[in-house]
Scaffold this motif. Structure first.
Motif, PDB file in Angstrom:
ATOM      1  N   MET A   1      12.700   3.043 -17.204  1.00 23.12           N
ATOM      2  CA  MET A   1      12.306   2.134 -18.328  1.00 23.12           C
ATOM      3  C   MET A   1      10.953   2.533 -18.877  1.00 23.12           C
ATOM      4  N   ASN A   2      10.901   2.488 -20.156  1.00 27.09           N
ATOM      5  CA  ASN A   2       9.587   2.772 -20.800  1.00 27.09           C
ATOM      6  C   ASN A   2       8.907   1.513 -21.434  1.00 27.09           C
ATOM      7  N   TYR A   3       7.890   1.112 -21.030  1.00 25.29           N
ATOM      8  CA  TYR A   3       7.093   0.089 -21.472  1.00 25.29           C
ATOM      9  C   TYR A   3       5.697   0.356 -22.171  1.00 25.29           C
ATOM     10  N   ASN A   4       5.318  -0.228 -23.144  1.00 24.83           N
ATOM     11  CA  ASN A   4       4.118  -0.028 -23.551  1.00 24.83           C
ATOM     12  C   ASN A   4       3.078  -0.978 -22.799  1.00 24.83           C
ATOM     13  N   GLN A   5       1.951  -0.522 -22.887  1.00 23.39           N
ATOM     14  CA  GLN A   5       0.781  -1.075 -21.886  1.00 23.39           C
ATOM     15  C   GLN A   5       0.961  -2.790 -21.789  1.00 23.39           C
ATOM     16  N   ASN A   6       1.038  -3.289 -22.730  1.00 20.84           N
ATOM     17  CA  ASN A   6       1.109  -4.820 -23.031  1.00 20.84           C
ATOM     18  C   ASN A   6       2.184  -5.493 -21.868  1.00 20.84           C
ATOM     19  N   LYS A   7       3.505  -4.491 -22.133  1.00 16.60           N
ATOM     20  CA  LYS A   7       4.624  -5.185 -21.274  1.00 16.60           C
ATOM     21  C   LYS A   7       4.509  -4.788 -19.761  1.00 16.60           C
ATOM     22  N   LYS A   8       3.465  -3.514 -19.695  1.00 20.18           N
ATOM     23  CA  LYS A   8       3.430  -3.379 -18.277  1.00 20.18           C
ATOM     24  C   LYS A   8       2.471  -4.277 -17.550  1.00 20.18           C
ATOM     25  N   ILE A   9       1.297  -4.701 -18.277  1.00 17.02           N
ATOM     26  CA  ILE A   9       0.312  -5.848 -17.816  1.00 17.02           C
ATOM     27  C   ILE A   9       1.216  -7.000 -17.798  1.00 17.02           C
ATOM     28  N   ALA A  10       2.096  -7.371 -18.398  1.00 19.36           N
ATOM     29  CA  ALA A  10       2.960  -8.591 -18.508  1.00 19.36           C
ATOM     30  C   ALA A  10       3.665  -8.751 -17.111  1.00 19.36           C
ATOM     31  N   GLN A  11       4.055  -7.690 -16.470  1.00 18.05           N
ATOM     32  CA  GLN A  11       4.866  -7.656 -15.309  1.00 18.05           C
ATOM     33  C   GLN A  11       3.899  -8.119 -14.110  1.00 18.05           C
ATOM     34  N   ILE A  12       2.412  -7.784 -14.266  1.00 16.97           N
ATOM     35  CA  ILE A  12       1.709  -8.468 -13.224  1.00 16.97           C
ATOM     36  C   ILE A  12       1.523  -9.762 -13.356  1.00 16.97           C
ATOM     37  N   THR A  13       2.030 -10.500 -12.408  1.00 15.84           N
ATOM     38  CA  THR A  13       1.722 -11.885 -12.488  1.00 15.84           C
ATOM     39  C   THR A  13       0.839 -12.543 -11.239  1.00 15.84           C
ATOM     40  N   PRO A  14       0.267 -13.797 -11.271  1.00 15.21           N
ATOM     41  CA  PRO A  14      -0.374 -14.326 -10.327  1.00 15.21           C
ATOM     42  C   PRO A  14       0.198 -14.074  -8.748  1.00 15.21           C
ATOM     43  N   TYR A  15       1.631 -13.994  -8.959  1.00 12.14           N
ATOM     44  CA  TYR A  15       2.359 -13.838  -7.535  1.00 12.14           C
ATOM     45  C   TYR A  15       2.956 -12.301  -7.233  1.00 12.14           C
ATOM     46  N   THR A  16       2.240 -11.467  -7.961  1.00 13.43           N
ATOM     47  CA  THR A  16       2.465  -9.992  -7.868  1.00 13.43           C
ATOM     48  C   THR A  16       1.516  -9.399  -6.861  1.00 13.43           C
ATOM     49  N   LEU A  17       1.912  -8.939  -5.547  1.00 11.57           N
ATOM     50  CA  LEU A  17       1.097  -8.030  -4.740  1.00 11.57           C
ATOM     51  C   LEU A  17       1.025  -6.610  -5.119  1.00 11.57           C
TER      52      LEU A  17
END
Length: 205
Positions: A1-17
């Motif tokens: 899947m292709n994401y723009n940078q904002n959507k990529k950052i949104a995938q990183i949550t406080p519960y992401t290692l």
């Protein structure tokens, strides 16, 4: 899947290692952190073997459990072909992996210590930071017949390049050592043709 940078950052949550891996031929280095860049524990060193990958997966599981993380994302540089084995292992274990641009890693090295020198542990941290900032791509690993087709195409391209090199050498030899060759062709006493392998042959009538 292709994401723009904002959507990529949104995938990183406080519960992401977030894990950055510096790829090498024999031994890899991994470092773990959270979405703020806080590093967890000590670096993990593991070899490019089955036992090494098992050790890496165990380290991920233990770190994830100790930090109460819900998901994992592993970033790495697509260095040659050495990252393929790790990528397949991660895919088999349903662990998300991404690739960072080696040029971005090179340019980001000086942010922490003002030094562009290469260091495996340092590079692993830089890779993790790039993943945190959404500066990554999601590679596609073909499976089954598609993987075989990719390999076959690469082999064909290499063989085509080798054939062109050999043909160029033959032309060079003819120009240097058989100066009357083209004159013989024009006079009709010789014929230039290629055999089934594509090699140029010289046949006198």
């Amino acid at each position: 899947m292709n994401y723009n940078q904002n959507k990529k950052i949104a995938q990183i949550t406080p519960y992401t290692l977030i894990i950055g891996v510096d790829i090498a031929k024999f031994k890899h280095v991994a470092r773990a952190q959270d979405f703020r860049g806080m590093e967890f524990g000590t670096p993990c060193y593991f070899e490019n073997t089955k036992e090494g990958f098992e050790h890496f997966l165990h380290w991920i599981s233990e770190t994830k459990k100790a930090r109460s993380m819900e998901n994992v994302i592993v970033g790495m540089e697509p260095t040659g072909h050495y990252w393929f084995n790790l990528a397949h292992i991660l895919k088999e274990n349903e662990i998300k992996f991404v690739a960072v641009n080696p040029l971005h890693v090179k340019k980001s090295k000086e942010l922490d210590d003002n030094s562009p020198t290469k260091n495996d542990v340092k590079d692993a941290k830089v890779i993790a930071q790039l993943v945190k900032d959404g500066r990554y791509a999601e590679p596609t690993i073909p499976q089954g017949v598609y993987a075989e087709l990719r390999v076959a195409k690469k082999i064909r391209d290499l063989l085509t390049e080798d054939l062109q090199t050999v043909q160029g050498q033959v032309h060079n030899w003819i120009d240097r050592y058989f100066r009357n060759f083209l004159r013989s062709l024009r006079s009709g006493r010789a014929r230039l043709h290629y055999n089934s392998y594509g090699f140029m042959l010289y046949r006198m009538k």
